[in-house]
Design a protein around this motif. Structure first.
Motif, PDB file in Angstrom:
ATOM      1  N   LYS A  10       0.842  -1.186   0.000  1.00  0.00           N
ATOM      2  CA  LYS A  10       0.000   0.000   0.000  1.00  0.00           C
ATOM      3  C   LYS A  10       0.883   1.245   0.000  1.00  0.00           C
ATOM      4  N   ILE A  11       0.721   2.065  -1.037  1.00  0.00           N
ATOM      5  CA  ILE A  11       1.531   3.275  -1.192  1.00  0.00           C
ATOM      6  C   ILE A  11       0.623   4.487  -1.350  1.00  0.00           C
ATOM      7  N   PRO A  68      -5.009   7.685   4.289  1.00  0.00           N
ATOM      8  CA  PRO A  68      -5.415   6.284   4.433  1.00  0.00           C
ATOM      9  C   PRO A  68      -4.355   5.497   5.215  1.00  0.00           C
ATOM     10  N   GLU A  69      -4.703   4.289   5.574  1.00  0.00           N
ATOM     11  CA  GLU A  69      -3.737   3.387   6.207  1.00  0.00           C
ATOM     12  C   GLU A  69      -2.827   2.811   5.127  1.00  0.00           C
ATOM     13  N   ALA A  70      -1.531   2.962   5.310  1.00  0.00           N
ATOM     14  CA  ALA A  70      -0.566   2.443   4.335  1.00  0.00           C
ATOM     15  C   ALA A  70       0.787   2.342   5.017  1.00  0.00           C
ATOM     16  N   GLY A  71       1.718   1.676   4.336  1.00  0.00           N
ATOM     17  CA  GLY A  71       3.048   1.525   4.900  1.00  0.00           C
ATOM     18  C   GLY A  71       4.064   2.477   4.318  1.00  0.00           C
ATOM     19  N   ARG A  77       7.626   4.789   6.113  1.00  0.00           N
ATOM     20  CA  ARG A  77       8.516   4.886   4.944  1.00  0.00           C
ATOM     21  C   ARG A  77       8.115   6.107   4.137  1.00  0.00           C
ATOM     22  N   PHE A  78       9.029   7.056   3.978  1.00  0.00           N
ATOM     23  CA  PHE A  78       8.707   8.366   3.403  1.00  0.00           C
ATOM     24  C   PHE A  78       9.739   8.704   2.337  1.00  0.00           C
ATOM     25  N   VAL A  79       9.295   8.742   1.087  1.00  0.00           N
ATOM     26  CA  VAL A  79      10.177   9.094  -0.030  1.00  0.00           C
ATOM     27  C   VAL A  79       9.835  10.513  -0.473  1.00  0.00           C
ATOM     28  N   MET A  80      10.801  11.401  -0.354  1.00  0.00           N
ATOM     29  CA  MET A  80      10.592  12.826  -0.616  1.00  0.00           C
ATOM     30  C   MET A  80      11.211  13.229  -1.948  1.00  0.00           C
TER      31      MET A  80
END
Length: 231
Positions: free
Chosen positions: A20-21, A81-84, A119-122
């Motif tokens: 889930k992204i 939403p709920e995601a990882g 997990r956070f991709v900027m």
């Protein structure tokens, strides 16, 4: 009975839980490209966040949702939403740098952390962490944008516990992606949006780049290999 149990166990091992992204800025130039690429991946469940979610193209594995970076942090948290994993691609195009590119990004970080989306991709920019580029007698023409990105990136690195990766591409261009890039150094002055989208997805899928700041430009290495070499 034994055959039934064997088949059932095998089916459990084969069945994959979709990743889930969340994509923030899902209708922007980069964000929409990320979403369109993820829409072709049935193994991924995509939550496409935008101020106008009705503009997100329909797809079986894509769920648009409304999010406004001018809202309070608590309202933003409620919207997520709920995601990882989360890919942040939002930007104001220079029109609202403080509210969107800086404060909006920080509110997303706070909300994601509180919600357990770690997990956070900027998506950032070349020079975002080089203050001399926006200081002195001859600052960059993008100085105000880089300042906003600087403080957003600094907050992500120093004021959160998020598993971050910061991608710093060169100038974004609307050209077909070559599928080949340079990660970790700059070899050209431009980067296709399609290549950037592919790299953002690859970074979100792999944890080898957690805690890294990655320079990116068009290059000669296929994207999957370039990402694997980050480990």
């Amino acid at each position: 009975m034994f055959r039934f149990l064997t088949a059932w166990i095998r089916s459990l091992s084969i069945r994959r839980i979709p990743m889930k992204i969340i994509v923030i800025g899902a209708t922007g130039r980069v964000g929409s490209t990320v979403v369109s690429k993820l829409a072709a991946r049935p193994d991924i469940e995509v939550y496409a966040g935008a101020r106008h979610p009705e503009k997100v193209p329909a797809a079986d594995n894509v769920t648009p949702f409304h999010i406004d970076l001018h809202d309070t942090k608590d309202d933003i948290k409620e919207s997520l939403p709920e995601a990882g994993k989360l890919i942040f691609t939002a930007g104001s195009g220079g029109k609202d740098l403080l509210q969107v590119d800086l404060n909006g990004a920080v509110k997303i970080m706070k909300a994601a952390e509180e919600k357990g989306i770690l997990r956070f991709v900027m998506l950032s920019s070349k020079g975002s962490l080089t203050p001399d580029l926006f200081s002195g007698k001859n600052p960059s023409p993008l100085a105000n944008y880089l300042i906003a990105k600087y403080y957003a990136d600094e907050w992500l690195m120093n004021n959160t516990h998020l598993q971050y990766t910061i991608l710093q591409p060169t100038a974004l261009v609307d050209k077909p992606g070559s599928g080949k890039v340079s990660l970790g150094n700059y070899t050209t002055n431009e980067t296709s949006i399609e290549n950037v989208a592919e790299v953002l997805i690859g970074l979100a899928e792999h944890n080898s780049s957690v805690g890294e700041i990655i320079e990116m430009s068009t290059g000669n290495e296929p994207i999957p290999e370039a990402i694997n070499h980050l480990s």
